[in-house]
Every structure is written in structure tokens, then in C-alpha cells.
Design a protein around this motif. Structure first.
Motif, PDB file in Angstrom:
ATOM      1  N   LEU A  88     -10.639   0.514   5.928  1.00 12.93           N
ATOM      2  CA  LEU A  88     -11.858   0.155   5.576  1.00 12.93           C
ATOM      3  C   LEU A  88     -11.942   0.285   3.857  1.00 12.93           C
ATOM      4  N   THR A  89     -11.594   1.453   3.472  1.00 14.99           N
ATOM      5  CA  THR A  89     -11.418   1.651   1.995  1.00 14.99           C
ATOM      6  C   THR A  89     -10.585   0.927   1.276  1.00 14.99           C
ATOM      7  N   ASP A  90      -9.339   0.665   1.733  1.00 17.22           N
ATOM      8  CA  ASP A  90      -8.196  -0.086   1.252  1.00 17.22           C
ATOM      9  C   ASP A  90      -8.634  -1.573   1.225  1.00 17.22           C
ATOM     10  N   SER A  91      -9.392  -1.878   2.470  1.00 10.76           N
ATOM     11  CA  SER A  91      -9.732  -3.558   2.427  1.00 10.76           C
ATOM     12  C   SER A  91     -10.829  -3.962   1.322  1.00 10.76           C
ATOM     13  N   SER A  92     -11.441  -2.871   0.784  1.00 15.71           N
ATOM     14  CA  SER A  92     -12.523  -3.183  -0.235  1.00 15.71           C
ATOM     15  C   SER A  92     -11.951  -2.715  -1.649  1.00 15.71           C
ATOM     16  N   SER A  93     -10.597  -2.660  -1.867  1.00 13.39           N
ATOM     17  CA  SER A  93      -9.998  -2.209  -2.956  1.00 13.39           C
ATOM     18  C   SER A  93      -8.755  -3.183  -3.437  1.00 13.39           C
ATOM     19  N   ASP A  94      -8.416  -3.304  -4.581  1.00 13.14           N
ATOM     20  CA  ASP A  94      -7.203  -4.150  -5.110  1.00 13.14           C
ATOM     21  C   ASP A  94      -5.904  -3.712  -4.493  1.00 13.14           C
ATOM     22  N   GLU A  95      -5.812  -2.435  -4.387  1.00 10.96           N
ATOM     23  CA  GLU A  95      -4.389  -1.823  -4.002  1.00 10.96           C
ATOM     24  C   GLU A  95      -4.427  -1.441  -2.465  1.00 10.96           C
ATOM     25  N   ASP A 150       4.109   8.286  27.941  1.00 10.73           N
ATOM     26  CA  ASP A 150       4.207   7.088  28.446  1.00 10.73           C
ATOM     27  C   ASP A 150       4.872   6.101  27.475  1.00 10.73           C
ATOM     28  N   TYR A 151       5.024   4.887  28.038  1.00 11.22           N
ATOM     29  CA  TYR A 151       5.421   3.811  27.071  1.00 11.22           C
ATOM     30  C   TYR A 151       4.342   2.597  27.209  1.00 11.22           C
ATOM     31  N   ARG A 152       3.121   2.968  27.004  1.00  9.80           N
ATOM     32  CA  ARG A 152       2.200   1.934  26.913  1.00  9.80           C
ATOM     33  C   ARG A 152       1.401   2.314  25.517  1.00  9.80           C
ATOM     34  N   PHE A 153       1.312   1.512  24.875  1.00 11.39           N
ATOM     35  CA  PHE A 153       0.830   1.758  23.359  1.00 11.39           C
ATOM     36  C   PHE A 153      -0.214   0.927  22.795  1.00 11.39           C
ATOM     37  N   VAL A 154      -1.151   1.354  21.701  1.00  9.16           N
ATOM     38  CA  VAL A 154      -1.966   0.452  20.902  1.00  9.16           C
ATOM     39  C   VAL A 154      -1.381   0.583  19.424  1.00  9.16           C
ATOM     40  N   TYR A 155      -1.101  -0.422  18.905  1.00  8.96           N
ATOM     41  CA  TYR A 155      -0.804  -0.708  17.443  1.00  8.96           C
ATOM     42  C   TYR A 155      -2.006  -1.448  16.835  1.00  8.96           C
ATOM     43  N   MET A 156      -2.414  -0.878  15.611  1.00 10.76           N
ATOM     44  CA  MET A 156      -3.557  -1.335  14.841  1.00 10.76           C
ATOM     45  C   MET A 156      -3.017  -1.305  13.242  1.00 10.76           C
ATOM     46  N   GLY A 157      -3.329  -2.349  12.594  1.00 10.46           N
ATOM     47  CA  GLY A 157      -2.691  -2.442  11.370  1.00 10.46           C
ATOM     48  C   GLY A 157      -3.448  -3.519  10.307  1.00 10.46           C
ATOM     49  N   ALA A 158      -3.562  -3.566   8.803  1.00 12.57           N
ATOM     50  CA  ALA A 158      -4.247  -4.542   8.310  1.00 12.57           C
ATOM     51  C   ALA A 158      -2.966  -5.608   8.111  1.00 12.57           C
ATOM     52  N   TRP A 168      17.353  -7.657  22.261  1.00 16.55           N
ATOM     53  CA  TRP A 168      17.098  -8.375  21.193  1.00 16.55           C
ATOM     54  C   TRP A 168      16.389  -7.737  20.037  1.00 16.55           C
ATOM     55  N   TYR A 169      17.223  -7.505  18.896  1.00 16.52           N
ATOM     56  CA  TYR A 169      16.607  -7.171  17.609  1.00 16.52           C
ATOM     57  C   TYR A 169      15.684  -7.817  16.929  1.00 16.52           C
ATOM     58  N   HIS A 170      14.308  -7.287  16.465  1.00 15.82           N
ATOM     59  CA  HIS A 170      13.218  -8.030  16.158  1.00 15.82           C
ATOM     60  C   HIS A 170      12.503  -7.517  14.870  1.00 15.82           C
ATOM     61  N   GLN A 171      12.262  -8.114  13.941  1.00 13.30           N
ATOM     62  CA  GLN A 171      11.178  -7.704  12.921  1.00 13.30           C
ATOM     63  C   GLN A 171       9.818  -8.323  12.979  1.00 13.30           C
ATOM     64  N   VAL A 172       8.976  -7.643  12.852  1.00 12.55           N
ATOM     65  CA  VAL A 172       7.612  -8.368  13.005  1.00 12.55           C
ATOM     66  C   VAL A 172       6.645  -7.932  11.877  1.00 12.55           C
ATOM     67  N   HIS A 173       5.660  -8.811  11.290  1.00 13.80           N
ATOM     68  CA  HIS A 173       4.926  -8.756  10.388  1.00 13.80           C
ATOM     69  C   HIS A 173       3.669  -9.288  10.810  1.00 13.80           C
ATOM     70  N   ASN A 174       2.371  -8.300  10.500  1.00 15.72           N
ATOM     71  CA  ASN A 174       1.093  -8.826  10.634  1.00 15.72           C
ATOM     72  C   ASN A 174       0.694  -9.868   9.719  1.00 15.72           C
ATOM     73  N   LEU A 175       0.374 -10.977  10.035  1.00 21.99           N
ATOM     74  CA  LEU A 175      -0.051 -11.958   9.134  1.00 21.99           C
ATOM     75  C   LEU A 175      -1.657 -11.801   8.876  1.00 21.99           C
ATOM     76  N   GLU A 176      -2.184 -10.984   9.761  1.00 23.75           N
ATOM     77  CA  GLU A 176      -3.754 -10.977   9.427  1.00 23.75           C
ATOM     78  C   GLU A 176      -3.861  -9.350  10.155  1.00 23.75           C
ATOM     79  N   ASP A 177      -5.127  -8.772   9.726  1.00 20.47           N
ATOM     80  CA  ASP A 177      -5.407  -7.444  10.572  1.00 20.47           C
ATOM     81  C   ASP A 177      -5.404  -7.672  11.810  1.00 20.47           C
TER      82      ASP A 177
END
Length: 274
Positions: A97-104, A162-170, A254-263
Motif C-alpha cells: 500500500l505504501t509503494d502504491s502511493s509513491s513514485d518508486e 503441501d503444493y497449494r499456494f497463494v500468490y499476491m503481487g502488485a 513446459w518452461y514459462h515466464q509470468v508477468h502481472n499486468l495488474e495487481d
């Protein structure tokens, strides 16, 4: 370096597919696919998204804030992966939340949170029926990995894994090129946000490695060394934009690379059944 895109991942409405179709068309052929219509009744899709359509980050702080989690610093490479930090969920949310309100922005990405194991009484989702034949997690629900008979800590972090996960990122957080653990299958559901996936098939995975097959490219959009990875320019990729409430099936190897386009908030399982 511009990638050679050879096609897009197919999208299928779940109502048009049963388990036999999954096996015949995707599991046996080891092909990626995106499913729609599988998350309509998930509690996570209600609790984890605010009325204004944004991720309900304060909900996590209020209900699960004390959990200790691993957070990747997407701006810093450490060996073959991103640098990992440990912090509480509340600390992570505050940083976000702090990062989302700053330029960096620091581009911190919470990964591999064993949410279901830690909060079994909070049923955030039900595993889709087409993915229930999961020998890996069914085994780990009963038998702990790497139990140490010399340790008095019967249920430590590793033995309870286990191998059940939650991921969260901006927006802007990402995961480097990799193939999944144990060369398992995986599925990933976007509870909130959009992701861009880039896939390299097992028949071409050598093109993403050095000539000795000891290391793979870290970032396919980075400065890839031609002398170290001589085949990289020949690689042909599949791409996919995963929308909210869609589930992507990632086949073995299958090799893969993943980018979050949004939060983004996602639920991810590694699994296998043979």
C-alpha cells in the motif's frame, strides 16, 4: 530481444469439458489450456475483492496478518532466482500500500504461501473437479515430507508442506523462466488481476538453456547472452493473457515466464496423477 511467438493458448468454457476431455485433449497431449467458469462459487472471489473492484488487501491484514511468508524482490536476482525476504502478511500489505502511493515501487511478490494448510477452516475455494485426481497433495495431506526423527518439532514448516499456494503481487511483479517442481502439472487461478504467460514447449526447452544444459535463461526479456545461450533466438513461444477468474493449466516440463499486468492475487497448485 524480440520473441518469436508461434501461437496463443486455447481457452475453453468449463461447461463444455469433462474430465475425460481434459485427459484426452490436454493431459495426454501435454498441452496448456485456459479454463473459464470454474471459480464462480469461490469464497475467495468475494472476500478477496472489494466492492470497488480492487484487491481487498486489508482483509488479509485483518484475518491472516500474522502469517510469516516468503516474499520475492522482483528487482533483485539472487543466484538463479529472485531474492527472497521473510515478513508477516501485514508487513507485506503495508509495503504494498505504501509503494502504491509513491513514485518508486519495490516490486515485492508474495509467493508460495501455504494458505490452505495454514487456514483449513477458511475454505477459500474448492479444487475444480477436473483437477481433483491429485496424488501429490493427497499424499502430503497424510504423510509429511522429510520428518526428522531427531527433532522435537513434529510439525515444522517443511514436514507440513503441501503444493497449494497463494500468490499476491502488485502490477509489474513477475516470475523468471522456469519449469515447475518435480516436472509436475500445475494450475493457476486468477482471483484478481491479469497475467501474461510465455510458454516454451518441452521439445524446445534446450533452446532456453546453455550448451551444457546446466542453466536456463533467467529473464527472456533481459540481456540474453548469445554465446552462452546460442539457441535462444530460435525458440518459438506460446503466449497467453490470463484474465480474472480464469484458470490456466500448465503441463509437465513446459518452461514459462509470468508477468502481472495488474495487481494480482492467484491460487496455484502443483500436482500429478501418474
Amino acid at each position: 530481444m524480440e520473441l518469436k511467438i508461434g501461437g496463443k493458448v486455447e481457452k475453453v468454457n468449463r461447461k463444455e469439458l469433462n474430465y475425460a476431455d481434459l485427459v484426452e485433449n490436454y493431459l495426454s497431449r501435454n498441452q496448456p489450456v485456459v479454463f473459464t467458469g470454474l471459480t464462480d462459487d469461490w469464497r475467495a472471489c468475494k472476500d478477496w475483492v472489494s466492492d470497488d473492484g480492487k484487491p481487498n488487501l486489508r482483509f488479509f491484514s485483518a484475518h491472516f496478518g500474522g502469517s510469516r511468508v516468503q516474499v520475492a524482490d522482483c528487482a533483485t536476482r539472487e543466484f538463479t532466482d529472485q531474492k527472497r525476504l521473510e515478513m508477516s502478511v501485514s508487513e507485506f500489505i503495508d509495503r504494498w500500500l505504501t509503494d502504491s502511493s509513491s513514485d518508486e515501487q519495490s516490486l515485492l511478490y508474495l509467493k508460495d504461501w501455504h494458505f490452505s494448510k495454514e487456514y483449513p477452516n477458511y475454505v477459500a475455494y474448492n479444487t475444480p473437479i477436473i483437477f481433483l485426481d491429485d496424488w501429490l497433495n493427497l499424499y502430503l495431506d497424510k504423510y509429511h515430507m522429510h520428518n526428522d526423527p531427531e527433532s522435537n518439532q513434529e510439525r515444522n514448516e517443511i514436514s507440513c508442506s503441501d503444493y497449494r499456494f497463494v500468490y499476491m503481487g502488485a502490477k509489474g511483479t513477475w516470475t523468471p523462466l522456469h519449469a515447475d517442481v518435480f516436472r509436475s502439472f500445475s494450475w493457476s487461478a486468477n482471483v484478481y488481476g491479469r497475467k501474461k504467460w510465455y510458454f516454451l514447449s518441452p521439445s524446445q526447452h534446450h533452446l532456453g538453456h546453455d550448451r551444457y544444459m546446466k542453466s536456463s535463461v533467467y529473464d527472456i526479456f533481459g540481456d540474453v547472452c548469445k554465446s552462452k545461450y546460442p539457441g535462444f533466438e530460435k525458440a518459438i513461444w506460446l503466449e497467453c493473457t490470463q484474465e480474472p477468474n480464469e484458470i490456466i493449466f500448465v503441463p509437465s516440463g513446459w518452461y514459462h515466464q509470468v508477468h502481472n499486468l495488474e495487481d494480482t492475487i492467484s491460487i496455484n497448485h502443483n500436482w500429478f496423477n501418474a
